[in-house]
Design a protein around this motif. Structure first.
Motif, PDB file in Angstrom:
ATOM      1  N   GLU A  73      48.991  37.003  36.562  1.00  0.00           N
ATOM      2  CA  GLU A  73      49.780  38.066  35.937  1.00  0.00           C
ATOM      3  C   GLU A  73      48.968  38.759  34.842  1.00  0.00           C
ATOM      4  O   GLU A  73      49.112  39.938  34.609  1.00  0.00           O
ATOM      5  CB  GLU A  73      51.040  37.474  35.307  1.00  0.00           C
ATOM      6  CG  GLU A  73      51.988  36.912  36.327  1.00  0.00           C
ATOM      7  CD  GLU A  73      53.135  37.838  36.610  1.00  0.00           C
ATOM      8  OE1 GLU A  73      54.009  37.905  35.746  1.00  0.00           O
ATOM      9  OE2 GLU A  73      53.140  38.483  37.669  1.00  0.00           O
ATOM     10  N   GLY A  75      45.705  38.763  34.881  1.00  0.00           N
ATOM     11  CA  GLY A  75      44.437  39.185  35.464  1.00  0.00           C
ATOM     12  C   GLY A  75      43.288  38.258  35.150  1.00  0.00           C
ATOM     13  O   GLY A  75      42.124  38.641  35.241  1.00  0.00           O
ATOM     14  N   ILE A 159      41.194  40.511  43.662  1.00  0.00           N
ATOM     15  CA  ILE A 159      41.643  41.658  42.892  1.00  0.00           C
ATOM     16  C   ILE A 159      40.513  42.273  42.096  1.00  0.00           C
ATOM     17  O   ILE A 159      40.326  43.487  42.129  1.00  0.00           O
ATOM     18  CB  ILE A 159      42.862  41.319  41.994  1.00  0.00           C
ATOM     19  CG1 ILE A 159      43.365  42.577  41.316  1.00  0.00           C
ATOM     20  CG2 ILE A 159      42.577  40.233  41.000  1.00  0.00           C
ATOM     21  CD1 ILE A 159      43.796  43.652  42.249  1.00  0.00           C
ATOM     22  N   ASP A 234      47.505  50.627  37.278  1.00  0.00           N
ATOM     23  CA  ASP A 234      47.389  49.195  37.615  1.00  0.00           C
ATOM     24  C   ASP A 234      47.173  49.031  39.116  1.00  0.00           C
ATOM     25  O   ASP A 234      47.926  49.585  39.918  1.00  0.00           O
ATOM     26  CB  ASP A 234      48.692  48.457  37.274  1.00  0.00           C
ATOM     27  CG  ASP A 234      48.823  48.266  35.785  1.00  0.00           C
ATOM     28  OD1 ASP A 234      47.818  48.466  35.087  1.00  0.00           O
ATOM     29  OD2 ASP A 234      49.925  47.918  35.342  1.00  0.00           O
ATOM     30  N   THR A 235      46.137  48.306  39.473  1.00  0.00           N
ATOM     31  CA  THR A 235      45.908  48.022  40.887  1.00  0.00           C
ATOM     32  C   THR A 235      46.501  46.641  41.175  1.00  0.00           C
ATOM     33  O   THR A 235      46.326  45.720  40.381  1.00  0.00           O
ATOM     34  CB  THR A 235      44.402  48.022  41.186  1.00  0.00           C
ATOM     35  OG1 THR A 235      43.876  49.274  40.731  1.00  0.00           O
ATOM     36  CG2 THR A 235      44.122  47.861  42.653  1.00  0.00           C
ATOM     37  N   GLN A 236      47.237  46.544  42.259  1.00  0.00           N
ATOM     38  CA  GLN A 236      47.886  45.258  42.570  1.00  0.00           C
ATOM     39  C   GLN A 236      47.525  44.806  43.974  1.00  0.00           C
ATOM     40  O   GLN A 236      47.337  45.630  44.865  1.00  0.00           O
ATOM     41  CB  GLN A 236      49.404  45.401  42.492  1.00  0.00           C
ATOM     42  CG  GLN A 236      49.874  45.758  41.113  1.00  0.00           C
ATOM     43  CD  GLN A 236      51.386  45.873  41.060  1.00  0.00           C
ATOM     44  OE1 GLN A 236      52.087  45.342  41.904  1.00  0.00           O
ATOM     45  NE2 GLN A 236      51.886  46.564  40.058  1.00  0.00           N
ATOM     46  N   THR A 238      48.605  41.542  46.817  1.00  0.00           N
ATOM     47  CA  THR A 238      49.364  40.331  47.135  1.00  0.00           C
ATOM     48  C   THR A 238      48.862  39.770  48.454  1.00  0.00           C
ATOM     49  O   THR A 238      48.731  40.520  49.425  1.00  0.00           O
ATOM     50  CB  THR A 238      50.875  40.649  47.251  1.00  0.00           C
ATOM     51  OG1 THR A 238      51.265  41.362  46.092  1.00  0.00           O
ATOM     52  CG2 THR A 238      51.706  39.384  47.375  1.00  0.00           C
ATOM     53  N   THR A 256      51.126  38.054  42.685  1.00  0.00           N
ATOM     54  CA  THR A 256      50.567  39.395  42.746  1.00  0.00           C
ATOM     55  C   THR A 256      49.532  39.527  41.640  1.00  0.00           C
ATOM     56  O   THR A 256      49.838  39.320  40.470  1.00  0.00           O
ATOM     57  CB  THR A 256      51.678  40.451  42.579  1.00  0.00           C
ATOM     58  OG1 THR A 256      52.546  40.347  43.702  1.00  0.00           O
ATOM     59  CG2 THR A 256      51.103  41.852  42.532  1.00  0.00           C
ATOM     60  N   LYS A 258      46.894  41.584  39.332  1.00  0.00           N
ATOM     61  CA  LYS A 258      46.863  42.953  38.799  1.00  0.00           C
ATOM     62  C   LYS A 258      45.553  43.222  38.075  1.00  0.00           C
ATOM     63  O   LYS A 258      45.100  42.387  37.298  1.00  0.00           O
ATOM     64  CB  LYS A 258      48.021  43.145  37.822  1.00  0.00           C
ATOM     65  CG  LYS A 258      49.376  43.153  38.495  1.00  0.00           C
ATOM     66  CD  LYS A 258      50.476  43.197  37.466  1.00  0.00           C
ATOM     67  CE  LYS A 258      51.817  42.969  38.141  1.00  0.00           C
ATOM     68  NZ  LYS A 258      52.869  42.682  37.180  1.00  0.00           N
TER      69      LYS A 258
END
Lengths: 271, 133
Positions: A73, A75, A159, A234-236, A238, A256, A258
């Motif tokens: 959460e 990162g 990510i 914000d790039t997410q 999952t 997820t 971020k």
């Protein structure tokens, strides 16, 4: 009278021989008895050792998943020092004590690394475990050390890698567009961004990743320069694969990841 | 006089012989029981290992609040028990409260194995007993 004497003497001799025989048998029986007790004790100790080796990953998995969830959460990569082990050690020692086994259990701080094979990029948790068990009823001892290894099926590295790769691709495509034609208009920039996002999303979908990114752009021109301001929100991402599910407080969920928002301005000068 | 003494000696010898024979029988019985318990404990231990390798214990840990699923998983573990043997399985909390129990409670001569099972919310104990039918 002589008959009675012989009978009595024979009886005493037979009794004496029987005593010797029975004593021999008794010694054997005692040995077998001792062996039976020791066998039970060894079975108990090895069963206890198996039990703690099997249960430690079960306990740690949920603790590690919680940490992975929280760190994702934010990162970050999970922090091993946040993994709580003391409670489990106390519970395991209590469990062994109830079985009349004195235990000394040492667990080092977990080490995290990424798996190289399937599931690629997942988190592998390695926990060095050392234990010494002593059955107090018959002084049998069992000592061993082993690494408890398990995989948290979450591809945490993707990510950072994908977000930076995605941003680099958007930037290089827009650079190329303006290098080839400085007079390119805003619509072309928009098209490139949308196309890059679409490509990334479909590439990710092919490997069971749900990738979400949003880019705002602004083109400012004057006589000398063209400035393109790109705002990456914000790039997410999952992981949607069947394995990539974690259990947090008894509920199955997906993590997820971020990447933080960032803004980049590209300047192109007319020659 | 001699005849009486001889008779007493003979009788005593026979009594001692009988007592020792009886003692040996009792001891043999005791050892036999110990060996049986040890054998049943090893059976229970291997059943527990098999259940662990098949993922039944992990699954049981996950269905702490779902007693119906727990029941079917415990039945699966009991079914791993070899033919001709009786099994009992008890799942308890750390404080000793029974979450679920399956099988014959009174097994007679039996071997027991207890394993620690960490669920998402608490530490529990699973005891498997194996005895003769």
């Amino acid at each position: 009278m002589r008959k009675a004497f012989f009978l009595a003497t024979t009886s005493v001799i037979v009794a004496y021989l029987t005593v010797l025989l029975v004593q021999g048998i008794n010694n054997d029986i005692s040995m077998v008895h001792e062996l039976a007790i020791q066998r039970s004790s060894v079975i108990k100790l090895s069963s206890c050792a198996d039990s703690i080796k099997e249960d430690l990953p079960r306990y740690l998995r949920s603790e590690v998943e919680k940490e992975v969830f929280l760190s994702a959460e934010l990162g970050n990569l999970p922090d091993p020092s946040n993994i709580e082990i003391k409670n489990w050690i106390a519970a395991a020692i209590e469990y062994l004590k109830r079985q009349n086994v004195k235990a000394d259990i040492e667990i080092e701080i977990p080490v995290f690394r990424r798996t190289a094979t399937n599931p690629e990029g997942a988190i592998e948790c390695i926990v060095p475990l050392r234990y010494a068990l002593k059955d107090q009823s018959c002084e049998t001892e069992l000592e061993d050390q082993a690494d408890v290894v398990f995989i948290v099926p979450v591809r945490i590295y993707l990510i950072s890698d994908m977000a930076s790769s995605f941003r680099a691709t958007v930037i290089s495509r827009i650079k190329r567009l303006f290098m080839q034609n400085i007079g390119s208009d805003y619509q072309d920039v928009r098209k490139i961004i949308i196309k890059t996002i679409d490509e990334y999303e479909s590439n990710c979908e092919r490997i069971d990743l749900y990738f979400r990114a949003s880019v705002d752009s602004e083109v400012v021109r004057d006589n000398e320069t063209v400035r393109v301001k790109l705002s990456f929100e914000d790039t997410q991402i999952t992981d949607m694969s069947a394995l990539a599910q974690v259990v947090i407080d008894g509920k199955t969920t997906r993590v997820t990841f971020k990447a933080q928002a960032s803004t980049i301005t590209l300047s192109f000068k007319r020659h | 006089m001699h005849t009486i003494l001889d008779s007493m000696a003979a009788n005593s010898a026979i009594w001692i012989l009988l007592c020792i024979a009886l003692l040996a029988t009792v001891q043999t019985e005791h050892v036999s029981q110990e060996l049986k318990e040890s054998y049943f404990a090893s059976q229970a231990s291997s059943i527990m290992q098999k259940a662990e390798s098949l993922g039944y214990i992990d699954a049981l840990a996950r269905c702490e609040g779902d007693l119906q699923s727990a029941d079917s998983l415990m039945l699966k573990i009991v079914q791993l028990c070899p033919r001709g043997m009786l099994c009992t399985i008890i799942w308890k909390t750390e404080k000793g409260e029974v979450i679920k129990a399956i099988g014959t409670q009174d097994l007679g001569v039996a071997g027991y194995v207890t394993t620690i099972v960490s669920t998402p919310t608490q530490i529990t104990y699973l005891t498997l007993g194996v005895g003769e039918r």
